[in-house]
Design a protein around this motif. Structure first.
Motif, short mmCIF file in Angstrom:
data_model
loop_
_atom_site.label_atom_id
_atom_site.label_comp_id
_atom_site.label_asym_id
_atom_site.label_seq_id
_atom_site.Cartn_x
_atom_site.Cartn_y
_atom_site.Cartn_z
N ILE A 43 15.01 1.10 -12.66
CA ILE A 43 14.33 -0.13 -12.25
C ILE A 43 12.90 -0.11 -12.78
N THR A 44 12.45 -1.25 -13.31
CA THR A 44 11.05 -1.33 -13.76
C THR A 44 10.31 -2.37 -12.92
N PHE A 45 9.05 -2.05 -12.63
CA PHE A 45 8.19 -2.98 -11.90
C PHE A 45 6.75 -2.76 -12.31
N ASN A 46 6.10 -3.83 -12.73
CA ASN A 46 4.68 -3.80 -13.05
C ASN A 46 4.33 -2.67 -14.04
N GLY A 47 5.18 -2.49 -15.06
CA GLY A 47 4.90 -1.51 -16.10
C GLY A 47 5.35 -0.11 -15.81
N GLU A 48 5.91 0.15 -14.64
CA GLU A 48 6.38 1.49 -14.27
C GLU A 48 7.91 1.49 -14.14
N THR A 49 8.51 2.64 -14.44
CA THR A 49 9.96 2.79 -14.34
C THR A 49 10.30 3.75 -13.20
N TYR A 50 11.30 3.37 -12.42
CA TYR A 50 11.75 4.18 -11.28
C TYR A 50 13.24 4.45 -11.48
N GLU A 51 13.60 5.72 -11.60
CA GLU A 51 15.00 6.07 -11.83
C GLU A 51 15.60 6.70 -10.59
N LEU A 52 16.67 6.08 -10.10
CA LEU A 52 17.32 6.50 -8.86
C LEU A 52 18.74 6.97 -9.15
N GLU A 53 19.19 7.96 -8.39
CA GLU A 53 20.58 8.38 -8.47
C GLU A 53 21.25 8.15 -7.12
N TYR A 54 22.47 7.62 -7.18
CA TYR A 54 23.22 7.27 -5.98
C TYR A 54 24.55 8.01 -5.92
N VAL A 55 24.98 8.30 -4.70
CA VAL A 55 26.33 8.78 -4.45
C VAL A 55 27.12 7.63 -3.84
N LEU A 56 28.27 7.30 -4.43
CA LEU A 56 29.13 6.22 -3.93
C LEU A 56 30.30 6.82 -3.18
N TYR A 57 30.66 6.23 -2.05
CA TYR A 57 31.65 6.82 -1.16
C TYR A 57 33.02 6.18 -1.37
N ARG A 58 33.68 6.61 -2.45
CA ARG A 58 35.00 6.11 -2.76
C ARG A 58 36.02 6.48 -1.67
N ASN A 59 35.84 7.64 -1.04
CA ASN A 59 36.77 8.07 0.00
C ASN A 59 36.74 7.14 1.21
N MET A 60 35.64 6.43 1.41
CA MET A 60 35.52 5.49 2.53
C MET A 60 35.81 4.05 2.10
N TYR A 61 35.34 3.68 0.91
CA TYR A 61 35.41 2.28 0.47
C TYR A 61 35.99 2.22 -0.95
N PRO A 62 37.26 2.55 -1.10
CA PRO A 62 37.85 2.69 -2.45
C PRO A 62 37.82 1.43 -3.29
N GLN A 63 38.12 0.28 -2.69
CA GLN A 63 38.17 -0.95 -3.48
C GLN A 63 36.77 -1.40 -3.89
N THR A 64 35.81 -1.24 -2.99
CA THR A 64 34.43 -1.62 -3.29
C THR A 64 33.87 -0.77 -4.43
N VAL A 65 34.03 0.53 -4.32
CA VAL A 65 33.51 1.43 -5.35
C VAL A 65 34.18 1.17 -6.69
N ALA A 66 35.50 0.97 -6.69
CA ALA A 66 36.22 0.70 -7.94
C ALA A 66 35.70 -0.58 -8.60
N HIS A 67 35.43 -1.60 -7.80
CA HIS A 67 34.94 -2.88 -8.32
C HIS A 67 33.58 -2.71 -8.99
N TYR A 68 32.66 -2.05 -8.30
CA TYR A 68 31.31 -1.92 -8.85
C TYR A 68 31.28 -0.97 -10.04
#
Length: 302
Positions: A43-68
């Motif tokens: 993500i960039t904002f006002n000239g700066e970049t912010y890099e985030l890492e996420y864990v997605l919970y396919r074991n809980m929300y399989p259809q949602t995670v597959a879609h995204y």
């Protein structure tokens, strides 16, 4: 005799190696999908970049995670922006600006979701389909089954709740619980059994939110991802601090008593091909005065 025996041993060894290779390949294929995939979001904002890492919970929300994950693999989110900065979440994934100099208030463009998920004949091209017009699954919708409590979905240990930076689904609909909402068919996670649900709870397309509060519980959205570690939480908080500083220093000239706010209200009409035109919804986006751009989203681990 020795040559014959040696030949049999060699043949057996060849067959054994071949079998092991097939088994290894099979195990590798099975193992390519994990219970908790990981993604990165830049993500960039006002000239700066912010890099985030996420864990997605396919074991809980399989259809949602597959879609995204499917949309991420398309590169769908690259270059989109946060278009609706609310009190406890910032919503993105469906709008963009054509140029860096575009005006935040007037030049917000709609990302063509249908063009990315349908062919020229209007047929859904998504591999992961969870919403259908009929029980026999002959007509697919390009929307997502809402895996959250208010839609009758349950998960062990009550699933995830919102916390700082949490990733969730988002949608705008003209009807929330009205019996006038059309019925659609969804395939339940536990079996191939089909059941009906109100369309309004199964209308998520590409939008998502990033939660900006410390905690919260939603019954009509699905929280399906969390920041990977404390370093990502610090990065996300740095982004929020930068937005606050921008508001104070740039918009209010350092005056804490200033009246300028970070967003501008922009009216929009949400159109949905599965509703008749009289049901289109007028909403108000809180558009950031300075662009928050989702430069890139990538899958790190499936």
């Amino acid at each position: 005799m020795t040559k014959i025996l040696g030949g049999k041993i060699a043949k057996f060894a060849t067959l054994l190696i071949a079998a092991l290779l097939v088994l290894t390949a099979s195990l590798a294929f099975v193992g390519c999908e994990t219970k908790r995939p990981e993604i990165s979001m830049k993500i960039t904002f006002n000239g700066e970049t912010y890099e985030l890492e996420y864990v997605l919970y396919r074991n809980m929300y399989p259809q949602t995670v597959a879609h995204y994950l499917e949309l991420i693999d398309m590169g769908y989110y690259d270059g989109t922006v946060i278009h609706d900065y609310q009190s406890s979440r910032m919503v993105g994934g469906g709008y963009y600006y054509e140029s860096a100099n575009a005006d935040e208030e007037t030049d917000l463009k709609t990302k063509e979701y249908d063009a990315a998920t349908k062919d020229e004949n209007g047929n859904v091209t998504l591999d992961n389909v969870s919403v259908w017009a009929d029980e026999n699954k002959t007509v697919a919708y390009n929307t997502l089954y809402g895996e959250f409590a208010k839609n009758g979905f349950t998960v062990e240990n009550n699933g995830l709740t919102n916390q700082l930076g949490a990733l969730g689904t988002y949608y705008y609909t003209p009807v929330w619980t009205s019996s006038d909402s059309p019925r659609v068919y969804v395939q339940l996670n536990s079996s191939n059994e089909m059941d009906t649900r109100y369309y309004c709870y199964n209308s998520t397309r590409s939008l998502f939110y990033l939660y900006t509060g410390s905690s919260g519980t939603d019954t009509q959205y699905c929280t399906f991802g969390l920041l990977k570690d404390s370093g990502d939480e610090e990065t996300f908080q740095s982004l929020l601090d930068a937005i606050e500083e921008y508001t104070l220093e740039t918009l209010n000239g350092g005056d804490e008593e200033g009246t300028e706010v970070f967003t501008t209200e922009v009216p929009r009409t949400i159109e949905d091909e599965y509703w008749d035109e009289s049901s289109y919804e007028d909403v108000t986006f809180n558009v950031p005065r300075a662009k928050i751009v989702i430069e890139e989203v990538r899958v790190l681990k499936y």
